[in-house]
Design a protein around this motif. Structure first.
Motif, PDB file in Angstrom:
ATOM      1  N   PHE A  96      12.436  -4.398  -0.184  1.00 48.01           N
ATOM      2  CA  PHE A  96      12.934  -3.031  -0.024  1.00 48.01           C
ATOM      3  C   PHE A  96      13.022  -2.666   1.455  1.00 48.01           C
ATOM      4  O   PHE A  96      14.025  -2.097   1.903  1.00 48.01           O
ATOM      5  CB  PHE A  96      12.030  -2.050  -0.783  1.00 48.01           C
ATOM      6  N   ALA A  97      12.005  -3.041   2.225  1.00 49.70           N
ATOM      7  CA  ALA A  97      12.021  -2.763   3.663  1.00 49.70           C
ATOM      8  C   ALA A  97      13.169  -3.510   4.344  1.00 49.70           C
ATOM      9  O   ALA A  97      13.832  -2.962   5.233  1.00 49.70           O
ATOM     10  CB  ALA A  97      10.685  -3.152   4.295  1.00 49.70           C
ATOM     11  N   ALA A  98      13.410  -4.743   3.927  1.00 50.47           N
ATOM     12  CA  ALA A  98      14.514  -5.522   4.506  1.00 50.47           C
ATOM     13  C   ALA A  98      15.861  -4.892   4.175  1.00 50.47           C
ATOM     14  O   ALA A  98      16.743  -4.814   5.043  1.00 50.47           O
ATOM     15  CB  ALA A  98      14.460  -6.961   4.009  1.00 50.47           C
ATOM     16  N   ALA A  99      16.035  -4.442   2.939  1.00 46.20           N
ATOM     17  CA  ALA A  99      17.289  -3.788   2.546  1.00 46.20           C
ATOM     18  C   ALA A  99      17.497  -2.514   3.360  1.00 46.20           C
ATOM     19  O   ALA A  99      18.618  -2.232   3.814  1.00 46.20           O
ATOM     20  CB  ALA A  99      17.283  -3.483   1.049  1.00 46.20           C
ATOM     21  N   ASN A 100      16.433  -1.755   3.565  1.00 47.35           N
ATOM     22  CA  ASN A 100      16.522  -0.533   4.361  1.00 47.35           C
ATOM     23  C   ASN A 100      16.856  -0.866   5.817  1.00 47.35           C
ATOM     24  O   ASN A 100      17.708  -0.210   6.430  1.00 47.35           O
ATOM     25  CB  ASN A 100      15.209   0.257   4.267  1.00 47.35           C
ATOM     26  N   ALA A 101      16.233  -1.901   6.364  1.00 49.93           N
ATOM     27  CA  ALA A 101      16.524  -2.318   7.743  1.00 49.93           C
ATOM     28  C   ALA A 101      17.977  -2.781   7.878  1.00 49.93           C
ATOM     29  O   ALA A 101      18.636  -2.480   8.883  1.00 49.93           O
ATOM     30  CB  ALA A 101      15.564  -3.429   8.172  1.00 49.93           C
ATOM     31  N   ASN A 102      18.477  -3.492   6.867  1.00 50.41           N
ATOM     32  CA  ASN A 102      19.884  -3.924   6.885  1.00 50.41           C
ATOM     33  C   ASN A 102      20.814  -2.719   6.890  1.00 50.41           C
ATOM     34  O   ASN A 102      21.841  -2.718   7.570  1.00 50.41           O
ATOM     35  CB  ASN A 102      20.196  -4.817   5.683  1.00 50.41           C
ATOM     36  N   MET A 103      20.454  -1.703   6.107  1.00 51.91           N
ATOM     37  CA  MET A 103      21.291  -0.507   6.052  1.00 51.91           C
ATOM     38  C   MET A 103      21.304   0.186   7.408  1.00 51.91           C
ATOM     39  O   MET A 103      22.369   0.594   7.895  1.00 51.91           O
ATOM     40  CB  MET A 103      20.794   0.435   4.948  1.00 51.91           C
ATOM     41  N   ILE A 104      20.145   0.315   8.015  1.00 51.76           N
ATOM     42  CA  ILE A 104      20.079   0.960   9.332  1.00 51.76           C
ATOM     43  C   ILE A 104      20.885   0.166  10.355  1.00 51.76           C
ATOM     44  O   ILE A 104      21.631   0.748  11.151  1.00 51.76           O
ATOM     45  CB  ILE A 104      18.612   1.137   9.784  1.00 51.76           C
ATOM     46  N   ALA A 105      20.770  -1.157  10.321  1.00 52.01           N
ATOM     47  CA  ALA A 105      21.533  -1.987  11.263  1.00 52.01           C
ATOM     48  C   ALA A 105      23.034  -1.804  11.058  1.00 52.01           C
ATOM     49  O   ALA A 105      23.795  -1.690  12.034  1.00 52.01           O
ATOM     50  CB  ALA A 105      21.139  -3.458  11.104  1.00 52.01           C
ATOM     51  N   SER A 106      23.475  -1.766   9.801  1.00 53.56           N
ATOM     52  CA  SER A 106      24.910  -1.589   9.550  1.00 53.56           C
ATOM     53  C   SER A 106      25.365  -0.191   9.971  1.00 53.56           C
ATOM     54  O   SER A 106      26.487  -0.022  10.464  1.00 53.56           O
ATOM     55  CB  SER A 106      25.271  -1.888   8.098  1.00 53.56           C
ATOM     56  N   LEU A 107      24.505   0.803   9.818  1.00 50.89           N
ATOM     57  CA  LEU A 107      24.859   2.157  10.257  1.00 50.89           C
ATOM     58  C   LEU A 107      24.913   2.239  11.783  1.00 50.89           C
ATOM     59  O   LEU A 107      25.754   2.960  12.341  1.00 50.89           O
ATOM     60  CB  LEU A 107      23.873   3.182   9.698  1.00 50.89           C
ATOM     61  N   ARG A 108      24.057   1.502  12.454  1.00 50.47           N
ATOM     62  CA  ARG A 108      24.109   1.489  13.931  1.00 50.47           C
ATOM     63  C   ARG A 108      25.421   0.855  14.408  1.00 50.47           C
ATOM     64  O   ARG A 108      26.026   1.318  15.380  1.00 50.47           O
ATOM     65  CB  ARG A 108      22.901   0.774  14.501  1.00 50.47           C
ATOM     66  N   SER A 109      25.866  -0.200  13.714  1.00 53.05           N
ATOM     67  CA  SER A 109      27.164  -0.806  14.038  1.00 53.05           C
ATOM     68  C   SER A 109      28.292   0.182  13.764  1.00 53.05           C
ATOM     69  O   SER A 109      29.257   0.275  14.544  1.00 53.05           O
ATOM     70  CB  SER A 109      27.387  -2.076  13.217  1.00 53.05           C
ATOM     71  N   LEU A 110      28.165   0.919  12.681  1.00 53.66           N
ATOM     72  CA  LEU A 110      29.160   1.938  12.342  1.00 53.66           C
ATOM     73  C   LEU A 110      29.185   3.027  13.412  1.00 53.66           C
ATOM     74  O   LEU A 110      30.257   3.469  13.839  1.00 53.66           O
ATOM     75  CB  LEU A 110      28.828   2.522  10.960  1.00 53.66           C
ATOM     76  N   GLU A 111      28.012   3.408  13.880  1.00 54.21           N
ATOM     77  CA  GLU A 111      27.906   4.426  14.922  1.00 54.21           C
ATOM     78  C   GLU A 111      28.564   3.938  16.222  1.00 54.21           C
ATOM     79  O   GLU A 111      29.298   4.696  16.881  1.00 54.21           O
ATOM     80  CB  GLU A 111      26.435   4.763  15.153  1.00 54.21           C
ATOM     81  N   THR A 112      28.312   2.698  16.580  1.00 52.14           N
ATOM     82  CA  THR A 112      28.922   2.123  17.783  1.00 52.14           C
ATOM     83  C   THR A 112      30.440   2.140  17.670  1.00 52.14           C
ATOM     84  O   THR A 112      31.144   2.535  18.608  1.00 52.14           O
ATOM     85  CB  THR A 112      28.409   0.682  18.013  1.00 52.14           C
ATOM     86  N   ALA A 113      30.949   1.729  16.511  1.00 50.25           N
ATOM     87  CA  ALA A 113      32.396   1.719  16.297  1.00 50.25           C
ATOM     88  C   ALA A 113      32.964   3.133  16.382  1.00 50.25           C
ATOM     89  O   ALA A 113      34.033   3.344  16.978  1.00 50.25           O
ATOM     90  CB  ALA A 113      32.723   1.085  14.950  1.00 50.25           C
TER      91      ALA A 113
END
Length: 145
Positions: A96-113
């Motif tokens: 669950f923690a890994a899935a949450n970390a993956n989501m945050i990482a993908s949102l950070r990429s989205l934010e950068t874009a």
């Protein structure tokens, strides 16, 4: 004697207080996840309408903030009630923690874009974030309450 009566009263009310706190945390996570869904819809509409990618920055920041605190919304014994949370959240906390970390990482990429204003990058990052949403739903969210 009065102190003893007060202590007994508190002990008798503890199960109700715990139930109320569980209900509050379930409502908080349900409302937060509903907000995430609305924010994702906003970004998708922005992409469909060919709007300014920078307009997605605020909704993305709100989602990052929510997911940063999301694990705290799943304390032990909060899987009962009006929730779709699966027991795997508690039996596989690392997953669950890994899935949450993956989501945050993908949102950070989205934010950068979004901040670069690059529509193609925003589209690609949005698809990845949406895929991470789905990837988390499969093991950790049931279809019905």
């Amino acid at each position: 004697m009065k102190a003893l009566k007060n202590a007994v009263s508190v002990l008798l009310l503890l199960p109700f207080a715990a139930s109320a706190m569980t209900g509050d945390v379930i409502s908080a996570r349900r409302d937060g996840l509903r907000l995430v869904g609305h924010q994702m819809d906003r970004i998708e509409s922005l992409l469909d309408e060919r709007g300014d990618p920078r307009a997605a920055a605020t909704p993305i920041a709100e989602m990052i903030r929510f997911f940063g605190g999301m694990p705290a919304l799943f304390p032990p014994n909060s899987g009962e009630g009006d929730t779709r949370a699966r027991s795997t959240i508690w039996s596989d906390p690392g997953g669950f923690a890994a899935a949450n970390a993956n989501m945050i990482a993908s949102l950070r990429s989205l934010e950068t874009a979004a901040n670069t204003g690059d529509r193609a990058a925003l589209q690609a990052a949005f698809q990845q974030a949406a895929a991470n949403c789905t990837a988390c739903h499969r093991p950790f969210r049931s279809r019905s309450r």
